[in-house]
Design a protein around this motif. Structure first.
Motif, PDB file in Angstrom:
ATOM      1  N   GLY A  24       0.718  -1.270  -0.034  1.00  0.00           N
ATOM      2  CA  GLY A  24      -0.120  -0.114  -0.075  1.00  0.00           C
ATOM      3  C   GLY A  24       0.851   0.888  -0.455  1.00  0.00           C
ATOM      4  N   ARG A  25       2.093   1.357  -0.394  1.00  0.00           N
ATOM      5  CA  ARG A  25       2.835   2.511  -0.841  1.00  0.00           C
ATOM      6  C   ARG A  25       2.034   2.770  -1.513  1.00  0.00           C
ATOM      7  N   PRO A  26       2.282   4.838  -1.707  1.00  0.00           N
ATOM      8  CA  PRO A  26       2.678   5.674  -2.831  1.00  0.00           C
ATOM      9  C   PRO A  26       3.236   5.770  -3.825  1.00  0.00           C
ATOM     10  N   ARG A  27       2.722   5.499  -4.818  1.00  0.00           N
ATOM     11  CA  ARG A  27       3.351   5.627  -6.811  1.00  0.00           C
ATOM     12  C   ARG A  27       4.617   6.515  -6.276  1.00  0.00           C
ATOM     13  N   GLU A  28       4.924   7.087  -5.196  1.00  0.00           N
ATOM     14  CA  GLU A  28       5.902   8.078  -5.722  1.00  0.00           C
ATOM     15  C   GLU A  28       7.540   7.462  -4.126  1.00  0.00           C
ATOM     16  N   HIS A  29       6.703   6.147  -3.545  1.00  0.00           N
ATOM     17  CA  HIS A  29       7.315   6.392  -2.575  1.00  0.00           C
ATOM     18  C   HIS A  29       8.864   6.289  -2.501  1.00  0.00           C
ATOM     19  N   GLU A  30       9.652   5.908  -3.449  1.00  0.00           N
ATOM     20  CA  GLU A  30      11.128   6.346  -3.556  1.00  0.00           C
ATOM     21  C   GLU A  30      11.330   7.279  -3.425  1.00  0.00           C
ATOM     22  N   SER A  31      11.448   8.078  -4.381  1.00  0.00           N
ATOM     23  CA  SER A  31      11.203   9.867  -4.130  1.00  0.00           C
ATOM     24  C   SER A  31      10.439   9.889  -2.870  1.00  0.00           C
ATOM     25  N   ILE A  32       9.570   9.952  -2.105  1.00  0.00           N
ATOM     26  CA  ILE A  32       9.468  10.436  -0.338  1.00  0.00           C
ATOM     27  C   ILE A  32      10.733   9.643   0.644  1.00  0.00           C
ATOM     28  N   MET A  33      10.857   8.511   0.316  1.00  0.00           N
ATOM     29  CA  MET A  33      11.293   7.944   1.397  1.00  0.00           C
ATOM     30  C   MET A  33      13.156   8.530   1.225  1.00  0.00           C
ATOM     31  N   ILE A  34      13.792   9.153  -0.633  1.00  0.00           N
ATOM     32  CA  ILE A  34      14.899   9.909  -0.145  1.00  0.00           C
ATOM     33  C   ILE A  34      15.130  10.890   0.276  1.00  0.00           C
ATOM     34  N   THR A  35      13.934  11.416   0.040  1.00  0.00           N
ATOM     35  CA  THR A  35      13.702  13.174   0.549  1.00  0.00           C
ATOM     36  C   THR A  35      13.638  12.740   2.142  1.00  0.00           C
ATOM     37  N   ARG A  36      13.246  12.106   2.739  1.00  0.00           N
ATOM     38  CA  ARG A  36      12.969  12.478   4.384  1.00  0.00           C
ATOM     39  C   ARG A  36      14.408  11.490   4.798  1.00  0.00           C
ATOM     40  N   TRP A  37      14.918  10.463   4.367  1.00  0.00           N
ATOM     41  CA  TRP A  37      16.318  10.133   4.165  1.00  0.00           C
ATOM     42  C   TRP A  37      17.526  11.449   3.967  1.00  0.00           C
ATOM     43  N   GLN A  38      17.450  12.084   3.578  1.00  0.00           N
ATOM     44  CA  GLN A  38      18.340  13.609   3.129  1.00  0.00           C
ATOM     45  C   GLN A  38      17.561  14.475   5.113  1.00  0.00           C
ATOM     46  N   ASN A  39      16.303  15.082   4.974  1.00  0.00           N
ATOM     47  CA  ASN A  39      15.882  15.493   5.235  1.00  0.00           C
ATOM     48  C   ASN A  39      16.315  15.114   7.292  1.00  0.00           C
ATOM     49  N   VAL A  40      16.932  12.961   7.145  1.00  0.00           N
ATOM     50  CA  VAL A  40      17.043  12.962   8.872  1.00  0.00           C
ATOM     51  C   VAL A  40      18.248  12.603   8.844  1.00  0.00           C
ATOM     52  N   VAL A  41      18.884  12.050   8.064  1.00  0.00           N
ATOM     53  CA  VAL A  41      19.803  11.503   8.282  1.00  0.00           C
ATOM     54  C   VAL A  41      21.380  12.885   7.475  1.00  0.00           C
ATOM     55  N   ARG A  71      21.936   9.585  -4.150  1.00  0.00           N
ATOM     56  CA  ARG A  71      21.633  10.702  -2.892  1.00  0.00           C
ATOM     57  C   ARG A  71      21.059  10.420  -1.146  1.00  0.00           C
ATOM     58  N   LEU A  72      21.884   9.500  -0.855  1.00  0.00           N
ATOM     59  CA  LEU A  72      22.095   9.365   0.228  1.00  0.00           C
ATOM     60  C   LEU A  72      22.853   9.321   0.939  1.00  0.00           C
ATOM     61  N   THR A  73      22.407  10.104   2.070  1.00  0.00           N
ATOM     62  CA  THR A  73      23.016  10.443   3.231  1.00  0.00           C
ATOM     63  C   THR A  73      23.963   9.350   4.195  1.00  0.00           C
ATOM     64  N   GLY A  74      24.955  10.103   4.938  1.00  0.00           N
ATOM     65  CA  GLY A  74      25.283   8.869   5.768  1.00  0.00           C
ATOM     66  C   GLY A  74      25.839   7.540   5.624  1.00  0.00           C
ATOM     67  N   THR A  75      27.527   7.392   6.401  1.00  0.00           N
ATOM     68  CA  THR A  75      27.775   6.163   6.464  1.00  0.00           C
ATOM     69  C   THR A  75      27.288   4.490   6.934  1.00  0.00           C
ATOM     70  N   GLN A  76      26.981   3.964   5.261  1.00  0.00           N
ATOM     71  CA  GLN A  76      25.542   2.728   5.851  1.00  0.00           C
ATOM     72  C   GLN A  76      26.051   1.561   5.669  1.00  0.00           C
ATOM     73  N   TYR A  77      25.873   1.164   6.324  1.00  0.00           N
ATOM     74  CA  TYR A  77      25.989  -0.811   6.933  1.00  0.00           C
ATOM     75  C   TYR A  77      24.950  -1.782   6.379  1.00  0.00           C
ATOM     76  N   LEU A  78      24.929  -2.265   5.640  1.00  0.00           N
ATOM     77  CA  LEU A  78      24.748  -3.806   5.306  1.00  0.00           C
ATOM     78  C   LEU A  78      24.228  -4.297   5.884  1.00  0.00           C
ATOM     79  N   LEU A  79      23.062  -5.236   6.612  1.00  0.00           N
ATOM     80  CA  LEU A  79      22.938  -6.691   7.098  1.00  0.00           C
ATOM     81  C   LEU A  79      22.614  -6.768   6.297  1.00  0.00           C
ATOM     82  N   LEU A  80      23.203  -8.690   5.897  1.00  0.00           N
ATOM     83  CA  LEU A  80      22.620  -9.132   5.047  1.00  0.00           C
ATOM     84  C   LEU A  80      21.841 -10.318   5.294  1.00  0.00           C
TER      85      LEU A  80
END
Length: 104
Positions: A24-41, A71-80
């Motif tokens: 049930g995500r909005p069609r523009e969910h990727e843009s929303i996530m990136i914008t919020r990510w940049q605003n918070v992290v 476009r993603l901020t922060g030093t990122q670690y991925l848990l596999l």
């Protein structure tokens, strides 16, 4: 290894077209996530991604690298976990891969 400020995220599913219908995500969910990510992290933050980062095999990997990674901020670690493929070059995407762990 992980320094403050510290953030945790999971299940972004970048490039997963059906996630809109499944979750049930909005069609523009990727843009929303990136914008919020940049605003918070902040750029100097540490971010731990708990899996399901992107979807779509080699094309998904390429699209994530060219369209999302810069476009993603922060030093990122991925848990596999879950659907993550261990044969991918996540370092190429700017992600440090860490093995699954538990905290007591």
């Amino acid at each position: 290894m992980l320094k403050p400020p510290f953030y945790v995220i999971s299940d972004t599913h970048f490039g997963h077209k059906n996630i809109i219908k499944y979750c049930g995500r909005p069609r523009e969910h990727e843009s929303i996530m990136i914008t919020r990510w940049q605003n918070v992290v902040p750029w100097d933050a540490t971010l731990l991604h708990l899996g399901d980062l992107f979807f779509g095999g080699d094309k998904g990997f390429s699209d994530f690298y060219t369209k999302v990674t810069p476009r993603l901020t922060g030093t990122q670690y991925l848990l596999l976990v879950n659907h993550a493929k261990t044969n991918r070059d996540y370092k190429f995407l700017g992600l440090e891969v860490i093995a699954p762990f538990s905290v007591k």
